[in-house]
Design a protein around this motif. Structure first.
Motif, mmCIF file in Angstrom:
data_model
loop_
_atom_site.group_PDB
_atom_site.id
_atom_site.type_symbol
_atom_site.label_atom_id
_atom_site.label_comp_id
_atom_site.label_asym_id
_atom_site.label_seq_id
_atom_site.Cartn_x
_atom_site.Cartn_y
_atom_site.Cartn_z
ATOM 1 N N SER A 142 2.753 1.572 0.603
ATOM 2 C CA SER A 142 1.883 2.189 0.638
ATOM 3 C C SER A 142 1.659 2.478 -1.235
ATOM 4 O O SER A 142 2.216 1.569 -1.776
ATOM 5 C CB SER A 142 2.195 3.848 1.006
ATOM 6 N N GLY A 146 -1.835 6.909 -2.337
ATOM 7 C CA GLY A 146 -2.510 7.396 -0.650
ATOM 8 C C GLY A 146 -1.529 9.121 -0.400
ATOM 9 O O GLY A 146 -2.327 8.841 0.481
ATOM 10 N N LYS A 160 -4.373 2.877 1.060
ATOM 11 C CA LYS A 160 -2.854 3.073 1.238
ATOM 12 C C LYS A 160 -2.350 4.633 2.512
ATOM 13 O O LYS A 160 -1.332 4.687 2.788
ATOM 14 C CB LYS A 160 -2.035 3.826 -0.438
ATOM 15 N N HIS A 164 0.247 4.355 5.814
ATOM 16 C CA HIS A 164 0.921 5.443 6.472
ATOM 17 C C HIS A 164 0.524 6.346 8.057
ATOM 18 O O HIS A 164 1.884 5.908 8.795
ATOM 19 C CB HIS A 164 1.709 6.554 5.602
ATOM 20 N N THR A 183 7.126 3.569 5.616
ATOM 21 C CA THR A 183 6.518 3.303 4.970
ATOM 22 C C THR A 183 6.745 3.508 3.434
ATOM 23 O O THR A 183 7.771 4.637 3.736
ATOM 24 C CB THR A 183 5.193 4.389 4.701
ATOM 25 N N SER A 185 6.401 4.351 -0.439
ATOM 26 C CA SER A 185 5.678 4.755 -1.032
ATOM 27 C C SER A 185 5.741 4.744 -2.940
ATOM 28 O O SER A 185 5.905 5.587 -3.648
ATOM 29 C CB SER A 185 4.589 6.148 -1.305
#
Ligand code: CAA
Ligand code: NAP
Length: 249
Positions: A142, A146, A160, A164, A183, A185
């Motif tokens: 992601s 996001g 994004k 999640h 996820t 990020s």
């Protein structure tokens, strides 16, 4: 860490972050398949050779992950040729940055299809296999944007954030079956994606990162390797930020 003898698939595997993930998973003992967009096939030989020169054996299969047919065909081809997939990293992604005022439906759709819907198109064909075998690692790449939004990125931030949501929901379905979904990020990482930004905008963003630098693809690959590890059995539905302190919550 170890992913010994696991089959790992990394979408967008020839991109900046994807390349580092492929390399790291290969170092951890996985057999690694990078997927690339069909438009990149002329670069495959040189890329595979650069991986071998870097002590990593990685194969490449081409396919467009942004369509249901593209994702299904790609994953069928991989399973037929290489066998069941143990580790899937959904890493393919694009940006089409512009303000809401100017954003077209094409720019919206392209980003949602490539960054979010692709996770469904690619994961779904191999999901039942993971459940039946009682082992799987799905890792969705992601973005910090996001989590916090970003000026000029309503399409990208929505995709994004949605990724999640996909992780959290699917984690419930995999939890009792030995399949984890997480996820990662990333913050701003030095790749072609950030190189394409306007210099003044990029410099302003770097100035706001507490670590005062962009991240390196290897720093993302390290987080992915942790989540892919055989021993990471009790982490699922998590969102691991790797952003130099850009967004702490
Ligand atoms: N907050 C509030 N206002 C802002 C702003 C912000 N963050 N950024 C710009 N503005 C204002 C400007 O001051 C300007 O105001 P005036 O009209 O009053 O002068 C107005 O908004 C227009 O700004 P721009 O000149 O920047 O607009 P533009 O149309 O030329 O550019 C843009 C728009 C291309 C989206 C540009 O703003 C931009 O590049 N933004 C950053 C997007 C970004 O971070 N992309 C990351 C790509 S990499 C990636 O996505 C990886 C990852 O996951 C981290
Ligand atoms: P990158 O170098 O541009 O890599 C993205 C890769 O995805 C490219 O190889 C690209 O192929 C591939 N791809 C795009 N559309 C595709 C499609 N429809 N089908 C198959 N493959 C496709 O960018 P990156 O920085 O490594 O980004 C990798 C991932 O990390 C993306 O999901 C991105 O959103 C995310 N991310 C990046 C940053 C960052 O700062 N760099 C931060 C947070 C998250 P083509 O080159 O042919 O398009």
């Amino acid at each position: 860490m170890s992913c010994k003898d696991k089959l790992a698939v990394v979408t967008g595997g020839m991109g900046g972050i994807g390349t580092a993930i492929c390399h790291r998973l290969a170092q951890e003992g996985a057999k690694v398949i990078a997927t690339c967009h069909p438009s990149e096939t002329d670069q495959v030989d040189a890329w595979v050779k650069s991986q071998i020169d870097n002590n990593a054996q990685v194969s490449v299969v081409a396919g467009d992950v942004s369509t249901p047919e593209g994702g299904a065909t790609l994953m069928r081809e991989i399973v037929e040729k290489y066998g069941p997939v143990d580790i899937l990293v959904n890493c393919a992604g694009i940006t089409r940055d512009t303000t809401m005022k100017k954003m077209t439906a094409e720019q919206w759709d392209a980003v949602i299809d490539t960054n979010l819907s692709s996770a469904f198109y690619v994961t779904q064909p191999i999901w039942n296999g993971m459940i039946e075998r009682g082992f799987g690692r799905v890792i969705n790449i992601s973005s910090v944007n996001g989590q916090r939004g970003q000026f000029g990125q309503v399409n990208y931030s929505a995709a994004k954030a949605g990724m999640h949501g996909f992780t959290m929901a699917l984690a419930y379905e995999g939890a009792a079956k030995g399949v984890t979904i997480n996820t990662v990020s990333p913050g701003y990482i030095e790749t072609a994606m950030t190189a394409a930004m306007r210099d003044d905008v990029r410099d302003a963003i770097i100035g706001g990162i507490p670590m005062r630098r962009m991240g390196q693809p290897e720093e993302i690959a390290h987080a992915v390797a942790f989540l892919a590890d055989d021993a990471s059995t009790y982490v699922t539905g998590a969102n691991l930020p790797v952003n130099g302190g850009l967004f702490i919550h």
